[in-house]
Design a protein around this motif. Structure first.
Motif, short mmCIF file in Angstrom:
data_model
loop_
_atom_site.label_atom_id
_atom_site.label_comp_id
_atom_site.label_asym_id
_atom_site.label_seq_id
_atom_site.Cartn_x
_atom_site.Cartn_y
_atom_site.Cartn_z
N ASP A 1 0.82 -1.20 0.00
CA ASP A 1 0.00 0.00 0.00
C ASP A 1 0.86 1.26 0.00
OD1 ASP A 1 0.66 -1.26 2.39
OD2 ASP A 1 -0.69 -0.01 3.56
N TRP A 2 2.05 1.17 0.65
CA TRP A 2 2.96 2.33 0.58
C TRP A 2 4.42 1.91 0.46
CZ3 TRP A 2 6.78 3.06 4.26
CH2 TRP A 2 6.66 2.30 5.44
N HIS B 1 6.96 -0.75 -1.36
CA HIS B 1 7.06 -1.71 -2.46
C HIS B 1 8.39 -2.44 -2.42
CE1 HIS B 1 3.97 1.13 -3.69
NE2 HIS B 1 3.52 0.24 -4.55
N SER C 1 9.64 3.12 -2.28
CA SER C 1 8.46 3.48 -3.04
C SER C 1 8.76 4.72 -3.87
CB SER C 1 7.27 3.72 -2.11
OG SER C 1 6.08 3.87 -2.87
N LEU C 2 7.87 5.02 -4.78
CA LEU C 2 8.00 6.18 -5.65
C LEU C 2 6.69 6.95 -5.64
CD1 LEU C 2 9.61 4.32 -8.71
CD2 LEU C 2 10.84 5.68 -7.02
N CYS C 3 6.79 8.27 -5.86
CA CYS C 3 5.59 9.10 -6.00
C CYS C 3 5.91 10.21 -7.00
CB CYS C 3 5.17 9.68 -4.65
SG CYS C 3 3.64 10.66 -4.76
N MET C 4 5.11 10.33 -8.01
CA MET C 4 5.37 11.29 -9.08
C MET C 4 4.15 12.21 -9.23
SD MET C 4 6.61 10.48 -12.96
CE MET C 4 5.10 9.72 -13.44
N TYR C 5 4.40 13.52 -9.34
CA TYR C 5 3.32 14.47 -9.51
C TYR C 5 3.86 15.70 -10.24
CZ TYR C 5 5.63 16.26 -5.31
OH TYR C 5 6.55 16.70 -4.41
N MET D 1 5.46 13.60 -0.07
CA MET D 1 4.17 12.92 -0.15
C MET D 1 4.09 11.68 0.75
SD MET D 1 2.57 14.85 -2.21
CE MET D 1 1.11 13.93 -2.59
N PHE D 2 5.21 11.36 1.43
CA PHE D 2 5.21 10.17 2.29
C PHE D 2 5.04 10.61 3.75
CE2 PHE D 2 7.73 8.99 -1.44
CZ PHE D 2 7.05 7.86 -1.85
#
Length: 1128
Positions: free
Chosen positions: A396-397, A399, A428-432, A452-453
């Motif tokens: 879920d958060w 990976h 994990s990764l988060c792209m925006y 974002m984490f």
């Protein structure tokens, strides 16, 4: 009663009424020396009475309830109490209910329980049967020598007589004692009964050995029998007819009569059964007739395997009946909702409703669906897959990314991704899109460091207690993760498709298994005849312990485990098994006094024994114990190779038997087939231990598991577990009667012990016991075939229906095999396998029993299968001729028996077949060991060169024939195959034209033959292969002859393999085109060139001659002309 005065509680009055405060009750053990020991704690909520409420039913006074007491996470008993919270109004305590009775101010104050709460008491008498003590352990390093049992209930009690020498005789001399006590009339409020065992030592000291608390006395309360019940009816006669051919079906012939009836009712065979018999006599083929088995071929294992099949069929029918009842219930529900419907409409609607129910919320979950009553049991969720698959791998958060190593060369193209993994990266990764949305950055507590984490936990090391619960193994699998059924399917497909890779095999096997479950196999269609079943006498196979089937044989004698007290807080985690210090054998009987008159007035009533009339003597008795161990299943591996070398060990008293010499190598499902005779003395030697050990070449043998059987309860039980009652009576053959007492003698003894009128034999084939009349065969056949009169059949019928006898009837233990779990003390609670066995017991003062049954594993018989491959026809042509382009094949046939692939045999090659026809005249020889009863080939071989012993395998008897196209410079091409089950395979066609593909696929009704019965079979069989669409296609036909001989017959009439001596076969008459081209170049030029291009070659030759003549003419014409001109 405890009273807490003038409590001040804060809050709204209504809230206190709806949610009263929790009362904490702690219980301590007060000792005269030292501090008090904490015993447990419980919680309760009181019933609240407000000042404006009346103290009257139904809320007041509160009812007594049981509250569970806990000590940590473990239960520590129950508290019977009632709690109430009374509001003091403006008038003070005058409005509260009065308290009458003496007050103990020294300890509380403690006041008497009010009348409305205090239960109503009655006088009860508790009779105690003191039988004996078993397996008492040492106390303070000293052995127990003179034990005594103290019984206490509600402050009253009784003491047993003292056992003067526990080692010599652990039974009590005085059997029955009683005491009277006042107990509540409500059975749920009865206090527990305590059993304490003390050892009477020197100088008047008494040492506590162990104790047991009987928490509920309900099962020991005497309840007068219902004389109006059918099994108490003794006025009318009921006739039970025992049919000679199918005695087991007579269980349905009992008839209930009213007490006023004097009629004699005879229950005969149903009309349908008579019709079936008539059809069988006429030879009708509508229903399959039962085979008459060959008595010489039958043994105990025939009986056992027939019983196993019956048990499996019963389990299948139970599953099917469960589904049918579910659909019927659904149909009734639909009819109630939709009104009257026709039969087809009902069934269709029921199926649709069932389908909807599996797809949509269940009953009671929809807006209008009626709720279905369900037992209030808390459930858990059982996932048929991994938890990761249900919750998206818990990513879920966080990976997980697998790290792969690079390839070092082209030779690694075939390596899997698993082999290339060298580690894992967790993150994990988060792209925006930038800039960051303002609503995110403005959130309360937003930390720009984490972006974002937000809210992720710390990744510092943490210590965790991991608790793993292993429930059970669903299916036994081989090392490749594939079940045995798929593995067998894989072998079959490999035979049809030829050599395949591992993944292709597994995929094809699963597809084949899926197809087989969806569509009926050969001969299994709707019109296929049912398999014939032999008329073999059977026994009862219990898939559980015999105690579980017969209520632990505690019909009158119970076993109470004695537990030692705890010596400290460090023993809180100890299990009940570890705290057991012995067992008390006896019983209890509780009833209101005075004793019912109908009991005391019975004939032969002895007041000394009270309610325990007719119990046997507890004096020591010598018994012959005969233990039969059949087989073990699903044993836990004990060796590093995942196998075990099991053998049997038996311990009873001082007798210890270890069958170490007969260990079975590398087996987790060994067949022992052993019987052991042990002489024992009850009660000193009554606990039988059957163990399975793993044999080791070096070091001590390891215990796999053991099971313990209390023989004493079985021996004295009214269910008569000493020797099982057989289905039929026979004095010879595989079903010989084991008990030294005949059925008539057993029946006479049971009637005498139970004070039952009977048995009255006569006229022949008839016996009367009480008001039950049993009829059956009146003749019996001896070993010589001579028939004589006997009463044993009808006596056996009465024994098998003994539970229907009025007043004393109970179910007798049938001839059986029980399945017991194997447990290891070092691995508590985990089953290490299962053991199938049964135990017979014979008193030594009775007639001696016969020799033990021979249940030794069947020995395979040696056979030799001779297969002659004569010809092939219509074989597909795979090769293209290099010179001519013609289609041809270089045909050869390969054959082997399943399980002996390494001994496969090939014919020679029929080269250059242009029509698909091949001629061979080639003989295969396949020696093998065969178990006729199990229809299996037995193969013994070493698993590896380092193996100490050979491992035995049992494989279905199947012959595989394959046809191949031989290639010299590449791998041979697989063309087609057929696998013949030697016990039932289609009869071969007489000619190649009559041989069709449907013979192998089962689409046509072809007579099935067995090579073990027919001995010699010759014919044509089709060879099949799967095409690109995974469908069968005909790729050839083979003419073969199968000849089966025993090893003795084969030795007398030897033959040579292939075409060799002795008895050689003729060389095949092959066409001239059958040769190898590079070994015969001139011959190949002759057949390949001349056969195809002869006219062209003749034309070229003629043209060449003409050209030569023309050239000679042109060459000689000038000279000739000169000579003519010059006149030379």
């Amino acid at each position: 009663m405890l009273v807490f005065d003038n409590l001040e509680l804060y809050g709204e009055a209504q809230e206190l009424r709806d949610d009263p405060p929790i009362i904490v009750i702690e219980i301590y053990d007060q000792d005269s020396m030292g501090k008090c020991d904490f015993m447990g704690r419980t919680f309760a909520k009181p019933v609240v009475k407000m000042a404006d409420e009346a103290y009257c039913p139904p809320r007041f006074p509160p009812q007594l309830e049981y509250y569970q007491i806990y000590r940590g996470n473990a239960t520590a008993g129950d508290l019977l109490a009632a709690f109430e919270l009374l509001q003091i109004g403006p008038a003070g305590k005058a409005d509260l209910p009065p308290i009458n009775g003496p007050v103990d101010t020294d300890r509380g104050p403690i006041m008497p329980v009010p009348v409305g709460i205090r239960p109503v008491l009655s006088k009860y008498r508790i009779e105690v049967l003191f039988w004996g003590l078993r397996d008492l352990k040492r106390v303070n390093l000293a052995q127990v020598d003179r034990p005594r049992v103290d019984i206490e209930c509600a402050g009253k009690g009784v003491q047993s007589s003292m056992i003067h020498n526990y080692k010599k005789n652990p039974n009590f001399s005085t059997l029955v004692k009683w005491f009277e006590v006042d107990l509540p009339e409500n059975e749920l409020l009865h206090p527990p009964l305590n059993i304490r065992v003390v050892d009477c030592r020197a100088f008047g000291r008494y040492t506590l050995v162990g104790s047991h608390a009987v928490s509920s006395l309900r099962r020991f309360i005497y309840r007068p029998p219902d004389h109006s019940a059918p099994n108490w009816n003794s006025t009318g006669e009921i006739v039970v007819n025992m049919e000679p051919e199918v005695p087991v079906k007579k269980l349905e012939t009992m008839v209930k009569l009213d007490a006023t009836s004097d009629a004699v009712i005879k229950v005969d065979v149903a009309d349908e059964e008579k019709e079936k018999k008539k059809k069988k006599k006429k030879g009708s083929s509508d229903e399959p007739e039962e085979e008459e088995p060959d008595e010489s071929m039958l043994d105990w294992w025939s009986k056992y395997f027939a019983s196993i099949d019956t048990m499996k069929e019963q389990l299948r029918q139970q599953d099917a009946s469960g589904m049918d009842s579910e659909e019927k219930e659904e149909m009734d529900n639909i009819e109630g909702l939709k009104g009257p419907m026709k039969g087809k409409e009902k069934a269709k609607a029921a199926k649709e409703e069932k389908k909807k129910r599996t797809q949509s919320p269940g009953p009671g979950q929809g807006p209008e669906a009626p709720e279905k009553k369900k037992s209030k049991i808390d459930e858990l969720k059982v996932y048929p897959k991994e938890l990761e698959a249900e919750f998206d791998h818990f990513e879920d958060w966080l990976h997980t990314f697998n790290l792969l190593r690079g390839k070092t060369g082209d030779d690694e193209d075939g390596s899997t991704e698993e082999e290339r993994i060298v580690g894992r990266f967790k993150g994990s990764l988060c792209m925006y899109k930038v800039p960051l949305p303002e609503d995110v950055s403005r959130e309360a507590g937003y930390d720009p460091t984490y972006g974002m984490f937000q809210g992720i936990p710390s990744n510092d090391p943490i210590n965790v207690l991991v608790r793993v619960y292993v429930v059970r193994q669903l299916r036994q699998q081989d090392a490749s993760g594939m079940d045995s059924e798929e593995k067998e399917e894989m072998d079959n497909i490999e035979g049809l498709k030829g050599p395949m890779k591992g993944k292709e095999k597994a995929k094809a096997a699963k597809e084949e298994k899926k197809k087989r479950t969806q569509s009926p196999g050969p001969g299994q269609g709707s019109e296929a005849p049912e398999k014939k079943k032999s008329k073999i006498d059977e026994l009862k196979v219990y898939p559980k312990e015999l105690e579980a089937e017969f209520d632990h044989f505690e019909d009158w004698l119970h076993t109470f485990n004695l537990l030692r007290g705890k010596t400290g807080d460090d023993e809180d985690g100890s299990t009940e098994e570890e705290r057991i210090v012995g067992r008390f054998k006896g019983s209890l009987c509780m009833y209101k006094v005075p004793l019912p008159e109908d009991v005391s007035r019975e004939a032969g009533y002895d007041p000394t024994y009270g309610m325990f009339q007719g119990i046997p003597s507890n004096d020591p008795i010598n018994v012959l114990v005969r233990v039969y161990v059949v087989r073990a299943t699903d044993l836990h591996p004990a060796d590093i190779n995942g196998k075990a070398d099991p053998y049997i060990a038996i311990r009873l008293g001082k007798t210890d038997i270890r069958d170490k010499e007969n260990y079975i190598s590398k087996q987790l499902n060994p067949v022992f087939g052993k019987s052991f005779d042990i002489e024992a003395s009850f009660p000193m030697e009554s606990m039988l231990t059957v163990s399975v050990y793993d044999w080791d070449l070096v070091g001590t043998d390891d215990l796999i598991g053991e099971t313990k059987i209390d023989l004493e309860n079985r021996f004295y039980s009214k269910h008569r577990a000493t020797c099982g009652i057989a289905q039929t009576y026979s004095i010879h053959g595989y079903n010989i009667w084991r008990d030294p007492m005949k059925p008539s003698q057993i029946l006479t003894r049971l009637c005498k012990e139970g004070k039952v009128d009977g048995p009255h034999f006569g006229p022949p084939g008839r016996v009367k016991v009480s008001n039950r009349v049993f009829t059956g065969p009146s003749e019996m056949e001896d070993e010589n075939g001579q028939r004589g009169p006997t009463d044993e059949h009808v006596a056996l019928c009465a024994l098998r229906h003994w539970e229907d006898i009025p007043r004393v009837g109970c179910r007798l233990v049938p001839e059986h095999v029980e399945t017991r779990p194997l447990l290891n003390p070092d691995k508590p609670g985990i089953e290490q396998g299962r053991l199938e066995l049964w135990v017979d017991m014979f008193p030594m003062d009775m007639p001696a029993p016969g020799t033990p049954l021979d249940i030794s594993p069947r020995k395979p018989k040696k056979y030799e299968l001779r297969v002659i491959v004569w010809n092939t026809d219509e074989v597909v042509l795979e090769d293209d001729d290099f010179f001519t382009g013609e289609k041809s094949s270089d045909i050869f046939v390969r054959g082997w028996l399943k399980g002996q692939q390494e001994d496969k045999q090939d014919t020679d090659v029929h080269y250059h077949s242009l029509t698909g026809e091949g001629n061979f005249n080639w003989r295969y020889l396949f020696p093998f060991d065969y178990l006729a009863a199990e229809e299996k080939i037995v193969i013994s071989k070493k698993e590896s060169m380092f193996s100490w012993d050979e491992t035995e395998y049992k494989i279905p008897a199947r012959l595989t024939l394959q046809i191949w196209d031989a290639d010299h410079f590449s791998a041979d091409d697989f063309l087609g195959a057929i696998e013949l089950d030697l016990n039932r395979f289609p009869r071969g066609a007489k000619t190649a034209k009559q041989c069709t593909m449907e013979m192998a696929t089962g689409e046509v009704d072809v007579p099935l033959v067995s090579i073990f019965k027919q001995k010699r079979v010759k014919g044509w069989w089709p060879l099949l292969a799967r095409d690109e669409n995974d469908e069968f296609e005909l790729t050839g036909k083979v003419e073969a002859e199968l000849h089966l001989l025993t090893a003795e017959e084969a030795e007398k009439n030897p033959v040579g393999i292939a075409r060799n001596e002795p008895d050689p076969l003729e060389k095949p008459n092959r066409p001239d085109t059958s040769f190898i081209w590079f070994l015969n170049p001139l011959k190949s030029a002759r057949y390949f060139l001349w056969h195809t291009y002869r006219w062209l070659l003749l034309k070229l030759l003629l043209l060449t001659l003409l050209l030569l003549l023309l050239a000679l003419f042109l060459y000689s014409v000038p000279g000739y002309l000169v000579k003519k001109i010059l006149g030379a």
